[in-house]
Design an enzyme around this catalytic site. Sequence first.
Site, PDB file in Angstrom:
ATOM      1  CE1 TYR A 194      -2.944   3.140   1.025  1.00 13.05           C
ATOM      2  CE2 TYR A 194      -2.405   2.705   3.325  1.00 13.05           C
ATOM      3  CZ  TYR A 194      -3.003   3.498   2.362  1.00 13.05           C
ATOM      4  OH  TYR A 194      -3.672   4.634   2.723  1.00 13.05           O
ATOM      5  CB  ILE A 195       2.879   2.937   2.604  1.00 13.03           C
ATOM      6  CG1 ILE A 195       1.665   2.853   3.538  1.00 13.03           C
ATOM      7  CG2 ILE A 195       3.552   4.306   2.735  1.00 13.03           C
ATOM      8  CD1 ILE A 195       2.010   2.820   5.017  1.00 13.03           C
ATOM      9  CG  ASP A 207       6.535  -6.569  -2.328  1.00  5.38           C
ATOM     10  OD1 ASP A 207       6.043  -7.681  -2.066  1.00  5.38           O
ATOM     11  OD2 ASP A 207       6.122  -5.507  -1.838  1.00  5.38           O
ATOM     12  CG  PHE A 219       7.756   1.141   2.492  1.00  2.00           C
ATOM     13  CD1 PHE A 219       6.987   2.052   3.196  1.00  2.00           C
ATOM     14  CD2 PHE A 219       8.607   1.622   1.513  1.00  2.00           C
ATOM     15  CE1 PHE A 219       7.060   3.409   2.940  1.00  2.00           C
ATOM     16  CE2 PHE A 219       8.690   2.985   1.240  1.00  2.00           C
ATOM     17  CZ  PHE A 219       7.913   3.881   1.952  1.00  2.00           C
ATOM     18  CB  SER A 231       1.936  -3.958   9.363  1.00  2.00           C
ATOM     19  OG  SER A 231       1.220  -4.094   8.174  1.00  2.00           O
ATOM     20  CB  SER A 263       4.440   1.279  13.777  1.00  2.00           C
ATOM     21  OG  SER A 263       3.157   1.232  14.352  1.00  2.00           O
ATOM     22  CE1 TYR A 316       3.956  -3.656  12.415  1.00  2.00           C
ATOM     23  CE2 TYR A 316       2.465  -2.334  13.767  1.00  2.00           C
ATOM     24  CZ  TYR A 316       3.237  -2.492  12.619  1.00  2.00           C
ATOM     25  OH  TYR A 316       3.285  -1.480  11.694  1.00  2.00           O
ATOM     26  CE  LYS A 354       6.917  -2.077  11.442  1.00  2.00           C
ATOM     27  NZ  LYS A 354       7.478  -2.060  10.100  1.00  2.00           N
ATOM     28  CG  ASP A 392      -8.050  -1.221  19.818  1.00  2.00           C
ATOM     29  OD1 ASP A 392      -6.997  -0.981  19.199  1.00  2.00           O
ATOM     30  OD2 ASP A 392      -9.132  -1.497  19.256  1.00  2.00           O
TER      31      ASP A 392
HETATM   32  N1  LIG Z   1      -0.555   1.037   6.985  1.00  2.00           N
HETATM   33  C1  LIG Z   1      -0.342   1.638   8.155  1.00  2.00           C
HETATM   34  O1  LIG Z   1      -1.231   2.324   8.709  1.00  2.00           O
HETATM   35  C2  LIG Z   1       1.010   1.537   8.827  1.00  2.00           C
HETATM   36  C3  LIG Z   1       1.188   2.189  10.075  1.00  2.00           C
HETATM   37  C4  LIG Z   1       2.431   2.109  10.693  1.00  2.00           C
HETATM   38  C5  LIG Z   1       3.471   1.419  10.090  1.00  2.00           C
HETATM   39  N2  LIG Z   1       3.266   0.787   8.893  1.00  2.00           N
HETATM   40  C6  LIG Z   1       4.390   0.061   8.287  1.00  2.00           C
HETATM   41  O2  LIG Z   1       4.559   0.505   6.956  1.00  2.00           O
HETATM   42  C7  LIG Z   1       5.016  -0.570   6.133  1.00  2.00           C
HETATM   43  C8  LIG Z   1       4.123  -0.697   4.920  1.00  2.00           C
HETATM   44  O3  LIG Z   1       2.787  -0.911   5.348  1.00  2.00           O
HETATM   45  P1  LIG Z   1       1.624  -1.195   4.300  1.00  2.00           P
HETATM   46  O4  LIG Z   1       0.342  -0.814   4.951  1.00  2.00           O
HETATM   47  O5  LIG Z   1       1.987  -0.617   2.983  1.00  2.00           O
HETATM   48  O6  LIG Z   1       1.675  -2.796   4.256  1.00  2.00           O
HETATM   49  P2  LIG Z   1       1.524  -3.802   2.996  1.00  2.00           P
HETATM   50  O7  LIG Z   1       1.275  -5.145   3.586  1.00  2.00           O
HETATM   51  O8  LIG Z   1       0.552  -3.269   2.013  1.00  2.00           O
HETATM   52  O9  LIG Z   1       2.972  -3.742   2.354  1.00  2.00           O
HETATM   53  C9  LIG Z   1       4.074  -4.498   2.827  1.00  2.00           C
HETATM   54  C10 LIG Z   1       4.798  -5.035   1.612  1.00  2.00           C
HETATM   55  O10 LIG Z   1       5.980  -5.737   2.051  1.00  2.00           O
HETATM   56  C11 LIG Z   1       6.065  -6.938   1.299  1.00  2.00           C
HETATM   57  N3  LIG Z   1       6.910  -7.853   2.098  1.00  2.00           N
HETATM   58  C12 LIG Z   1       6.647  -8.349   3.333  1.00  2.00           C
HETATM   59  N4  LIG Z   1       7.678  -9.088   3.763  1.00  2.00           N
HETATM   60  C13 LIG Z   1       8.628  -9.060   2.771  1.00  2.00           C
HETATM   61  C14 LIG Z   1       9.923  -9.621   2.621  1.00  2.00           C
HETATM   62  N5  LIG Z   1      10.472 -10.379   3.582  1.00  2.00           N
HETATM   63  N6  LIG Z   1      10.608  -9.366   1.478  1.00  2.00           N
HETATM   64  C15 LIG Z   1      10.068  -8.601   0.490  1.00  2.00           C
HETATM   65  N7  LIG Z   1       8.847  -8.043   0.580  1.00  2.00           N
HETATM   66  C16 LIG Z   1       8.134  -8.269   1.708  1.00  2.00           C
HETATM   67  C17 LIG Z   1       4.648  -7.389   1.088  1.00  2.00           C
HETATM   68  O11 LIG Z   1       4.480  -8.288   0.011  1.00  2.00           O
HETATM   69  C18 LIG Z   1       3.960  -6.044   0.818  1.00  2.00           C
HETATM   70  O12 LIG Z   1       3.979  -5.698  -0.554  1.00  2.00           O
HETATM   71  C19 LIG Z   1       5.042  -1.817   7.020  1.00  2.00           C
HETATM   72  O13 LIG Z   1       6.360  -2.024   7.482  1.00  2.00           O
HETATM   73  C20 LIG Z   1       4.125  -1.427   8.167  1.00  2.00           C
HETATM   74  O14 LIG Z   1       4.474  -2.110   9.370  1.00  2.00           O
HETATM   75  C21 LIG Z   1       2.055   0.835   8.250  1.00  2.00           C
END
Ligand SMILES: NC(=O)c1ccc[n+]([C@@H]2O[C@H](COP(=O)([O-])OP(=O)(O)OC[C@H]3O[C@@H](n4cnc5c(N)ncnc54)[C@H](O)[C@@H]3O)[C@@H](O)[C@H]2O)c1
Length: 330
Positions: A14-15, A34, A75, A79, A120, A144, A148, A288
């Site tokens: 996503y991000i 990825d 990223f 999560s 996070s 989790y 982090k 929560d």
């Molecule tokens: N979405 C949120 O609100 C949020 C909040 C705080 C922190 N985060 C952190 O931001 C990051 C991205 O979050 P997101 O929401 O985009 O998650 P997401 O699950 O959409 O994206 C994570 C990506 O990492 C890839 N991935 C996981 N393990 C892997 C590995 N070992 N090797 C290669 N690729 C791998 C997955 O296939 C996925 O495409 C994460 O680290 C998450 O913990 C997200």
Amino acid sequence: MAKGSILVTGGAGYIGAQMALTLAEAGYEPVILDDLLTGHRAAVDALPFVEGDVGDVRLVTDLLARYQPVGVLHFAGVSQAGQSVEQPALYYDRNLVRSLALLDALRTLPTLPAFVFSSSAAVYGEPAALPIREDHPCAPVNPYGATKLAVEGALEAYGTAYGLRWAALRYFNAAGADPQGRSGECHEPETHLIPLALQAAAGLRPPLNIHGRDYDTPDGTCIRDYVHVADLCRAHLLALENLIQGSPVGCVNLGGGTGRSVLEVIAVVGRVTGQTVPVADAPRRAGDPARLVADITRAKQILGWEPAMSDLDTIIGHAWTWEKQKHGTA
Ligand SMILES: NC(=O)c1ccc[n+]([C@@H]2O[C@H](COP(=O)([O-])OP(=O)(O)OC[C@H]3O[C@@H](n4cnc5c(N)ncnc54)[C@H](O)[C@@H]3O)[C@@H](O)[C@H]2O)c1
């Protein structure tokens, strides 16, 4: 001419996907790594992509030698706080062990690239004071958050010992979608409130669970701090460029700086979609907190960053456009 290549781990997520688009627009060459555990290849089909694991030292070492990135945006990870309680081994492996493998692969390069880590708000645990500043004690309440925090500790130590230039960006609730409709949230299973509420409003899933109406908040529902994914990506770019220019960044909160309750989110979803969101009452979830709101003063001071799109109407408007597109109803 490109400003240099940037390795984006988890860039099909996503991000990360939004970030890869942002980097390309800013004149960098994003290279996505990825393993598609939760990501989607189609999210970044026009960009250089390598399918593989950040913990695969040989693959990563080869990639680094080939592209010589000036920066790494990390990223990749798992999560879901609740899942991390049930499957801690998955979280320690994916989030900590594989991040350490990535950091060690970086040390094979003649010059260490700038490193920006997706941390996070989960590092803080139950807040003792609000809004939460970066110097708030870190006492994560689930594996989790613990993983982090452990990576943040490694970054600090690698900075001291090996001169790694690093940033750990502590996101609160990432939300919204690309303002141009090119990417957005696509988690399976979805656990985030805004896509769940939009999908419930569209009749694509059962009524939305409200986990507790008896919190000590004005309307009794939990308060969270939503930050637009495009604002997040702009902050990453600023962090990256600060590090490339030699300015230290360290740990920085990224949030909208305002708390909004579950019922407020539901009201805006109703207004934006023109539909009533069907809801069901459900018990509180363990761990929560009633309120999580970021103090974003440090991001303003260190990065010169301010959220520009993180009001709920803009976030939910973009997320709704993305949901309609995703489900073919646009
Ligand atoms: N979405 C949120 O609100 C949020 C909040 C705080 C922190 N985060 C952190 O931001 C990051 C991205 O979050 P997101 O929401 O985009 O998650 P997401 O699950 O959409 O994206 C994570 C990506 O990492 C890839 N991935 C996981 N393990 C892997 C590995 N070992 N090797 C290669 N690729 C791998 C997955 O296939 C996925 O495409 C994460 O680290 C998450 O913990 C997200």
